[in-house]
Design a protein around this motif. Structure first.
Motif, PDB file in Angstrom:
ATOM      1  N   LYS A   1      50.478 -30.143 -20.898  1.00 39.60           N
ATOM      2  CA  LYS A   1      49.069 -30.425 -20.437  1.00 39.60           C
ATOM      3  C   LYS A   1      48.184 -28.883 -20.465  1.00 39.60           C
ATOM      4  N   ALA A   2      49.243 -27.874 -20.225  1.00 39.90           N
ATOM      5  CA  ALA A   2      48.425 -26.653 -20.498  1.00 39.90           C
ATOM      6  C   ALA A   2      48.068 -26.239 -21.767  1.00 39.90           C
ATOM      7  N   VAL A   3      49.012 -26.807 -22.726  1.00 39.25           N
ATOM      8  CA  VAL A   3      48.709 -26.373 -24.224  1.00 39.25           C
ATOM      9  C   VAL A   3      47.526 -27.253 -24.667  1.00 39.25           C
ATOM     10  N   TYR A   4      47.527 -28.456 -23.988  1.00 36.91           N
ATOM     11  CA  TYR A   4      46.203 -29.303 -24.418  1.00 36.91           C
ATOM     12  C   TYR A   4      45.069 -28.720 -24.067  1.00 36.91           C
ATOM     13  N   ALA A   5      44.986 -28.096 -22.721  1.00 40.60           N
ATOM     14  CA  ALA A   5      43.776 -27.321 -22.086  1.00 40.60           C
ATOM     15  C   ALA A   5      43.440 -26.117 -23.034  1.00 40.60           C
ATOM     16  N   ALA A   6      44.534 -25.375 -23.456  1.00 40.55           N
ATOM     17  CA  ALA A   6      44.337 -24.281 -24.191  1.00 40.55           C
ATOM     18  C   ALA A   6      43.527 -24.358 -25.782  1.00 40.55           C
ATOM     19  N   LEU A   7      44.467 -25.334 -26.257  1.00 32.06           N
ATOM     20  CA  LEU A   7      43.961 -25.898 -27.528  1.00 32.06           C
ATOM     21  C   LEU A   7      42.571 -26.319 -27.671  1.00 32.06           C
ATOM     22  N   SER A   8      42.018 -26.843 -26.248  1.00 30.52           N
ATOM     23  CA  SER A   8      40.718 -27.514 -26.256  1.00 30.52           C
ATOM     24  C   SER A   8      39.672 -26.601 -25.851  1.00 30.52           C
ATOM     25  N   GLY A   9      40.155 -25.311 -25.780  1.00 29.70           N
ATOM     26  CA  GLY A   9      39.090 -24.332 -25.443  1.00 29.70           C
ATOM     27  C   GLY A   9      38.977 -23.670 -24.210  1.00 29.70           C
ATOM     28  N   GLN A  10      39.676 -23.941 -23.269  1.00 30.56           N
ATOM     29  CA  GLN A  10      39.836 -23.263 -21.991  1.00 30.56           C
ATOM     30  C   GLN A  10      40.665 -22.130 -22.004  1.00 30.56           C
ATOM     31  N   ASP A  11      40.213 -21.224 -21.401  1.00 30.74           N
ATOM     32  CA  ASP A  11      40.769 -19.704 -21.550  1.00 30.74           C
ATOM     33  C   ASP A  11      40.573 -18.887 -20.147  1.00 30.74           C
ATOM     34  N   PRO A  12      41.530 -19.234 -19.163  1.00 29.30           N
ATOM     35  CA  PRO A  12      41.470 -18.692 -17.803  1.00 29.30           C
ATOM     36  C   PRO A  12      41.502 -16.951 -17.949  1.00 29.30           C
ATOM     37  N   SER A  13      42.082 -16.567 -19.304  1.00 31.36           N
ATOM     38  CA  SER A  13      42.406 -15.366 -19.235  1.00 31.36           C
ATOM     39  C   SER A  13      41.642 -14.487 -19.684  1.00 31.36           C
ATOM     40  N   SER A  14      40.268 -15.066 -19.944  1.00 26.26           N
ATOM     41  CA  SER A  14      39.009 -14.366 -20.467  1.00 26.26           C
ATOM     42  C   SER A  14      38.985 -13.649 -21.717  1.00 26.26           C
ATOM     43  N   GLY A  15      40.015 -14.170 -22.627  1.00 27.24           N
ATOM     44  CA  GLY A  15      40.095 -13.207 -23.916  1.00 27.24           C
ATOM     45  C   GLY A  15      41.172 -12.384 -24.016  1.00 27.24           C
ATOM     46  N   ALA A  16      42.100 -12.390 -23.066  1.00 24.98           N
ATOM     47  CA  ALA A  16      43.181 -11.607 -23.037  1.00 24.98           C
ATOM     48  C   ALA A  16      43.947 -11.339 -24.189  1.00 24.98           C
ATOM     49  N   LEU A  17      44.555 -10.353 -24.581  1.00 24.96           N
ATOM     50  CA  LEU A  17      45.687 -10.251 -25.628  1.00 24.96           C
ATOM     51  C   LEU A  17      46.903 -10.068 -25.084  1.00 24.96           C
ATOM     52  N   PHE A  18      47.113  -9.501 -23.853  1.00 24.66           N
ATOM     53  CA  PHE A  18      48.545  -9.244 -23.426  1.00 24.66           C
ATOM     54  C   PHE A  18      48.609  -9.847 -22.036  1.00 24.66           C
ATOM     55  N   TYR A  19      49.768  -9.854 -21.316  1.00 31.44           N
ATOM     56  CA  TYR A  19      49.858 -10.084 -19.995  1.00 31.44           C
ATOM     57  C   TYR A  19      51.302  -9.511 -19.650  1.00 31.44           C
ATOM     58  N   TYR A  20      51.335  -9.123 -18.230  1.00 32.87           N
ATOM     59  CA  TYR A  20      52.921  -8.770 -17.690  1.00 32.87           C
ATOM     60  C   TYR A  20      52.851  -9.005 -16.280  1.00 32.87           C
ATOM     61  N   ASN A  21      53.740  -8.944 -15.817  1.00 28.81           N
ATOM     62  CA  ASN A  21      54.435  -9.044 -14.406  1.00 28.81           C
ATOM     63  C   ASN A  21      54.421  -7.589 -13.920  1.00 28.81           C
ATOM     64  N   PRO A  22      53.607  -6.977 -13.236  1.00 22.86           N
ATOM     65  CA  PRO A  22      53.654  -5.739 -12.551  1.00 22.86           C
ATOM     66  C   PRO A  22      54.827  -5.281 -11.979  1.00 22.86           C
ATOM     67  N   ASP A  23      55.607  -6.460 -11.496  1.00 24.04           N
ATOM     68  CA  ASP A  23      56.761  -5.925 -10.603  1.00 24.04           C
ATOM     69  C   ASP A  23      57.918  -5.918 -11.052  1.00 24.04           C
ATOM     70  N   ILE A  24      58.114  -6.288 -12.305  1.00 18.33           N
ATOM     71  CA  ILE A  24      59.226  -6.228 -13.169  1.00 18.33           C
ATOM     72  C   ILE A  24      58.978  -5.567 -14.729  1.00 18.33           C
ATOM     73  N   ALA A  25      57.779  -5.249 -15.086  1.00 22.00           N
ATOM     74  CA  ALA A  25      57.471  -4.886 -16.367  1.00 22.00           C
ATOM     75  C   ALA A  25      58.014  -3.320 -16.449  1.00 22.00           C
ATOM     76  N   THR A  26      58.671  -3.062 -17.550  1.00 20.96           N
ATOM     77  CA  THR A  26      59.345  -1.813 -17.881  1.00 20.96           C
ATOM     78  C   THR A  26      58.574  -0.922 -18.731  1.00 20.96           C
TER      79      THR A  26
ATOM     80  N   PHE B   1      46.603  -9.616 -16.738  1.00 24.89           N
ATOM     81  CA  PHE B   1      45.965  -9.902 -18.136  1.00 24.89           C
ATOM     82  C   PHE B   1      45.272  -8.817 -18.621  1.00 24.89           C
ATOM     83  N   THR B   2      45.321  -8.557 -19.762  1.00 24.41           N
ATOM     84  CA  THR B   2      44.919  -7.334 -20.294  1.00 24.41           C
ATOM     85  C   THR B   2      44.440  -7.609 -21.863  1.00 24.41           C
ATOM     86  N   ARG B   3      43.428  -6.535 -22.090  1.00 24.26           N
ATOM     87  CA  ARG B   3      42.849  -6.304 -23.637  1.00 24.26           C
ATOM     88  C   ARG B   3      43.883  -5.484 -24.321  1.00 24.26           C
TER      89      ARG B   3
END
Length: 202
Positions: free
Chosen positions: A157-182, A200-202
């Motif tokens: 469902k998430a793949v379909y939403a993304a391929l259909s044009g939805q982008d909750p990330s607002s155009g982000a190119l990266f993401y990470y979990n700040p609690d575990i990112a090294t 989510f970041t650019r």
């Protein structure tokens, strides 16, 4: 004398009739008006979002061929220019979403899928989903084997939403979990938004 009596009788009769008419008018005006019958309005229900459970469902909703797995169809959406996707790529993206965002909300899953698509469209990354997903060190789920797990319906469902044009990330190119990112470098990127445990970041 008779004339006076007659005059009195006629005057009395006149006032009696006038009084009766006045009461009738008051009675009519004081009656409640009958309630107006309003036409029943049909509630407009919001358009239902398709809920694909498999890669074949996603392909059908995107008008991608299912029988010939190697064929692709151009998908044009406001978010990006014409891009080709195959049913294999749908499966790859669903497996990535499952591995990277299995514990996230649906919005979080769509955001992860959107980041991958944004990378394909960016000149800074390879121009195919497969190359982006399997770029060395790009995704933890590919590195640690979580990518190989079978995706659930919500991933599709998430793949379909993304391929259909939805982008909750607002155009982000990266993401990470700040609690575990090294990686200190990723923490220097401009933060766009936070969804669930991911930044989510650019």
């Amino acid at each position: 004398m008779k004339k006076s009596v007659l005059t009195i009788l006629m005057t009395s009769l006149f006032f009696t009739m006038f009084s009766a008419q006045s009461h009738q008018v008051v009675a009519v005006t004081m009656m409640k008006a009958p309630p107006m019958i309003e036409e029943e309005q049909t509630a407009i229900s919001p358009s239902e979002t398709p809920e694909p459970d498999t890669k074949q469902d996603v392909a059908l909703l995107l008008n991608l061929p299912v029988k010939n797995m190697n064929d692709v169809k151009k998908v044009t959406k406001d978010q990006f220019s014409v891009t080709n996707y195959s049913i294999e790529e749908i499966e790859m993206l669903a497996k990535l979403v499952n591995g990277e965002a299995r514990g996230e909300t649906f919005e979080g899953k769509v955001a992860v899928a959107s980041v991958t698509i944004n990378r394909v469209l960016s000149s800074k990354f390879p121009n195919s989903l497969k190359e982006v997903i399997f770029e060395s060190g790009a995704y933890t789920a590919v590195s640690d084997g979580q990518y190989d797990q079978r995706p659930g319906p919500e991933s599709y469902k998430a793949v379909y939403a993304a391929l259909s044009g939805q982008d909750p990330s607002s155009g982000a190119l990266f993401y990470y979990n700040p609690d575990i990112a090294t990686d200190d470098w990723i923490r220097t990127r401009h933060i766009i938004k936070e969804i669930g445990k991911h930044v989510f970041t650019r």
